[in-house]
Structures are given as C-alpha cells and as structure tokens.
Design an enzyme around this catalytic site. Structure first.
Site, PDB file in Angstrom:
ATOM      1  N   GLU A  87       0.811  -1.218   0.000  1.00 46.47           N
ATOM      2  CA  GLU A  87       0.000   0.000   0.000  1.00 46.47           C
ATOM      3  C   GLU A  87       0.844   1.267   0.000  1.00 46.47           C
ATOM      4  OE1 GLU A  87      -0.385   2.069   2.844  1.00 46.47           O
ATOM      5  OE2 GLU A  87       0.877   0.898   4.159  1.00 46.47           O
ATOM      6  N   GLN A 131       0.964   4.255  18.194  1.00 50.38           N
ATOM      7  CA  GLN A 131       1.067   2.982  17.473  1.00 50.38           C
ATOM      8  C   GLN A 131       2.527   2.623  17.175  1.00 50.38           C
ATOM      9  OE1 GLN A 131       0.232   2.659  13.098  1.00 50.38           O
ATOM     10  NE2 GLN A 131      -1.618   1.614  13.793  1.00 50.38           N
ATOM     11  N   TYR A 191      -9.708  -2.777  10.161  1.00 56.68           N
ATOM     12  CA  TYR A 191      -8.779  -1.888  10.865  1.00 56.68           C
ATOM     13  C   TYR A 191      -8.161  -2.570  12.072  1.00 56.68           C
ATOM     14  CZ  TYR A 191     -10.868   1.809   8.029  1.00 56.68           C
ATOM     15  OH  TYR A 191     -11.311   2.581   6.985  1.00 56.68           O
ATOM     16  N   LEU A 192      -8.982  -3.292  12.835  1.00 52.34           N
ATOM     17  CA  LEU A 192      -8.460  -3.971  14.018  1.00 52.34           C
ATOM     18  C   LEU A 192      -7.511  -5.103  13.616  1.00 52.34           C
ATOM     19  CD1 LEU A 192      -8.409  -4.025  17.050  1.00 52.34           C
ATOM     20  CD2 LEU A 192     -10.498  -5.410  17.044  1.00 52.34           C
ATOM     21  N   ALA A 193      -7.746  -5.715  12.462  1.00 57.52           N
ATOM     22  CA  ALA A 193      -6.830  -6.754  11.970  1.00 57.52           C
ATOM     23  C   ALA A 193      -5.432  -6.188  11.747  1.00 57.52           C
ATOM     24  CB  ALA A 193      -7.372  -7.362  10.673  1.00 57.52           C
ATOM     25  N   GLN A 203      -4.084  -3.721  13.318  1.00 59.18           N
ATOM     26  CA  GLN A 203      -3.483  -3.445  14.619  1.00 59.18           C
ATOM     27  C   GLN A 203      -3.085  -4.730  15.339  1.00 59.18           C
ATOM     28  OE1 GLN A 203      -3.309  -0.042  15.591  1.00 59.18           O
ATOM     29  NE2 GLN A 203      -4.051   0.308  13.534  1.00 59.18           N
ATOM     30  N   HIS A 250      -3.186  -3.121   3.337  1.00 57.82           N
ATOM     31  CA  HIS A 250      -2.465  -2.744   4.551  1.00 57.82           C
ATOM     32  C   HIS A 250      -1.995  -3.981   5.307  1.00 57.82           C
ATOM     33  CE1 HIS A 250      -3.836   1.464   4.273  1.00 57.82           C
ATOM     34  NE2 HIS A 250      -2.956   1.715   5.209  1.00 57.82           N
TER      35      HIS A 250
END
Length: 345
Positions: A10, A100, A284-286, A288, A314
């Site tokens: 990405e 992060q 999104y949580l994947a 992270q 991502h």
C-alpha cells in the site's frame, strides 16, 4: 541492517511505523527508502516525523538527517528504555499513530511506561482514541500486558490540541498469543456523538437517521461531554461489544457534509462488518492485531491465528515488513472469512 522498501504494497505510513517499532524491538538497524511513495505527497510529513523522533527517543537511536518530504532514512537503535515520555504534534497530526509506533516496543520493555500525547485524537485516516481504548486495549490485556488509556481533551482536524495519556505495562511472562476466530454473540451496542463548538442539533439529526437505518434505540444514544474550547469537531461512533471482541466504528462530520450522510456512512461500515459473521475482527483492528500477535508468537514460540472481515493491502504490507524482522511464517487462508495464521520458524 534491514532494508525496507516504503513503496511496497500500500506504500503508506504504516510500513514506516511497523519498521520503526520492529527495529527498536529487535535492535536491528533500519534503512528505508521510497517512504510513502504511493501517497499524493510522498515522504515524511509532520506526524511521520513525530513517529520517527518518538522511536528515536525510546531507543537512543542514531538517525540520519530528516525533515518534511524526506523519502529515505537510516535508523540505528541502541537500548530500548521504559520511561515517562511526552510526544507532542503541533496541529492535528494523529497522536494515536505516534502511540502505534512506540507501543509495541514499550510492551517489550523491562518496566512500565507512560506516554503523554498531544495533537489529533480523532482523525479521519487513523485509529481514534476510543478505538484504541475499547477495541485494541482489551486484546493487549488478553496477551498479559496492560494498556490504560485516558482522554484529557479532544483534538479534531484542523485545530488539533487534543491530549491523551497511555499507561503501558509489559507482560510479566512475555506476550502470550491466542486464537481469535469468532466474535461470539452481540452483547451491547453503544452509540455516542461529540459536538465540540458545533450545534447540538447536528448530533440529534445523526442519531435520528442512525436509529431509522438500524432500528437501534434512539433514547440510548448519548452525547459525550466536551468543552466548547475543544473544537470545532463532530464525531459519531458506535461501539459493538461481542463475547470475544469489541469493535468500534466512527465517522467524522465535515463542512458541507450533512448529519444524515455521516450517519449513513457509519451505518454502512457497521453493516459491512456484520455481513461477515465468521470474522472476529474488522479490517482496521486486523491491521493493529497482526503486529501484536506476531510479537507474541516470536516471544513465546507458540502459534496464533485470527479471522478478519477483509485481508486488506495494509494487512499484506504489514506482513511483508514483519517477515523482514522476525523469523515467522505468516499466511492468510481464504474461507468464509480470511484467517491469518502465524507460526514460528
């Protein structure tokens, strides 16, 4: 030295943040080129500079000269240090993306740390404070570590000015991986809005439209308390608590965008997740969770797996960077929902 191509996959800032975190953790020098090559404005921007400087601070790293627009860097960490840190970003750059960057490393330190963050807390293209607090922090706890998040002040684009505190406690016995293959039954839905220096009626119309679209109880939807000095900004979010995972979806209001459009966008995001009932975590949580699980597998020598609603670019890019630093085998099995499997080599 690990050489990372910032244009792979990405081609955005996530590659930089993951590479910095893993360089600090493994104590392997990093050479990165083509930073954010696939973005409309390539190279380091304000929040990315803050991420690099934060990683340097927690590791006493030697760093090549950097500045706005720079597309290459060399980063040589020394020793990871727990401590009390303050990382400010002027303007509305995402403070959560700075967290992060340093959080995975500080979870591997030999003592607890506190990180004071200032800048943007609720940004359109980054995990917001409540997402980290409600969806991400419980997964950290399941690994045996601790992440206590406190919001002191909202920060919206373009004014920024938000403040948050993260208290980080490493796992006493090291991070422990776990399988997360099902979300379980839905236990609770909480809908909230923020109107900071924005008329209260904006949120009321968002609530009305969201209740119409979803059938959720309009009377249970709540305005979060906020000082009118913390805006201008409007946030609409829904927290879905399941047996095994909590997901949070949000949408930010913007000039020229109707309250109804904000509610429709949020509703669509929720429905996209609910269409994949076999997926434990959203897209999104994947992103992270992947790095956390990879570190836990590396540290413990035990495998882990989790299912997600979508295997995004991502996610694939993150896997590629992790594989350059850690001796792991990572794969994605496509079934009713993608399943990420991580095993030690």
């Amino acid at each position: 030295m690990v050489e990372v191509d910032g244009s792979q996959g990405e081609g955005g800032g996530q590659i930089l943040r993951t590479a910095l975190a893993l360089s600090v953790i493994t104590q392997r020098p990093l050479a990165m080129h083509s930073i954010r090559a696939k973005r409309s404005k390539p190279g380091l921007m304000r929040q990315h500079l803050a991420c690099v400087q934060a990683a340097q601070t927690i590791s006493d790293a030697q760093l090549s000269p950097i500045g706005a627009g720079v597309t290459e860097l060399q980063f040589a960490p020394a020793t990871l240090k727990a401590g009390d840190y303050r990382f400010p970003i002027s303007g509305a750059g995402s403070a959560m993306l700075v967290l992060q960057t340093v959080l995975p490393a500080l979870l591997m330190a030999d003592a607890a740390s506190t990180v004071q963050l200032s800048g943007g807390t609720h940004n359109p293209l980054a995990p917001n404070f409540h997402f980290i607090e409600r969806a991400y922090a419980p997964l950290v706890a399941r690994m045996g570590a601790g992440l206590d998040m406190r919001l002191r002040r909202f920060g919206f684009y373009p004014a920024g000015g938000g403040e948050a505190l993260a208290c980080i406690s490493p796992a006493a016995a090291g991070l422990q991986p776990f399988d997360l293959l099902a979300r379980g039954m839905l236990q609770d839905v909480a809908v909230e809005a923020v109107c900071a220096a924005v008329p209260r009626g904006v949120a009321m119309r968002e609530f009305d439209e969201l209740a119409r679209l979803t059938g959720w109880d309009r009377r249970a939807m709540a305005l979060l308390p906020v000082s009118q000095e913390e805006g201008p900004g409007n946030l609409l979010q829904a927290t879905l608590r399941y047996d095994h995972v909590t997901e949070l979806f949000w949408c930010l209001g913007a000039h020229g965008v109707s309250s109804e459009a904000v509610a429709r966008k949020l509703c669509q995001d929720v429905r996209d997740y609910q269409k994949k009932p076999d997926a434990a975590v959203g897209a999104y949580l994947a992103d992270q969770l992947l790095l956390l699980q990879a570190l836990a597998v590396w540290q413990s020598g035990q495998p882990a797996s989790f299912s997600c609603s979508e295997a995004t670019e991502h996610l694939h890019s993150n896997m590629a960077v992790i594989a350059q630093f850690l001796p792991l085998r990572m794969s994605i099995e496509t079934a009713s929902a993608p399943v990420v499997q991580i095993t030690p080599l």
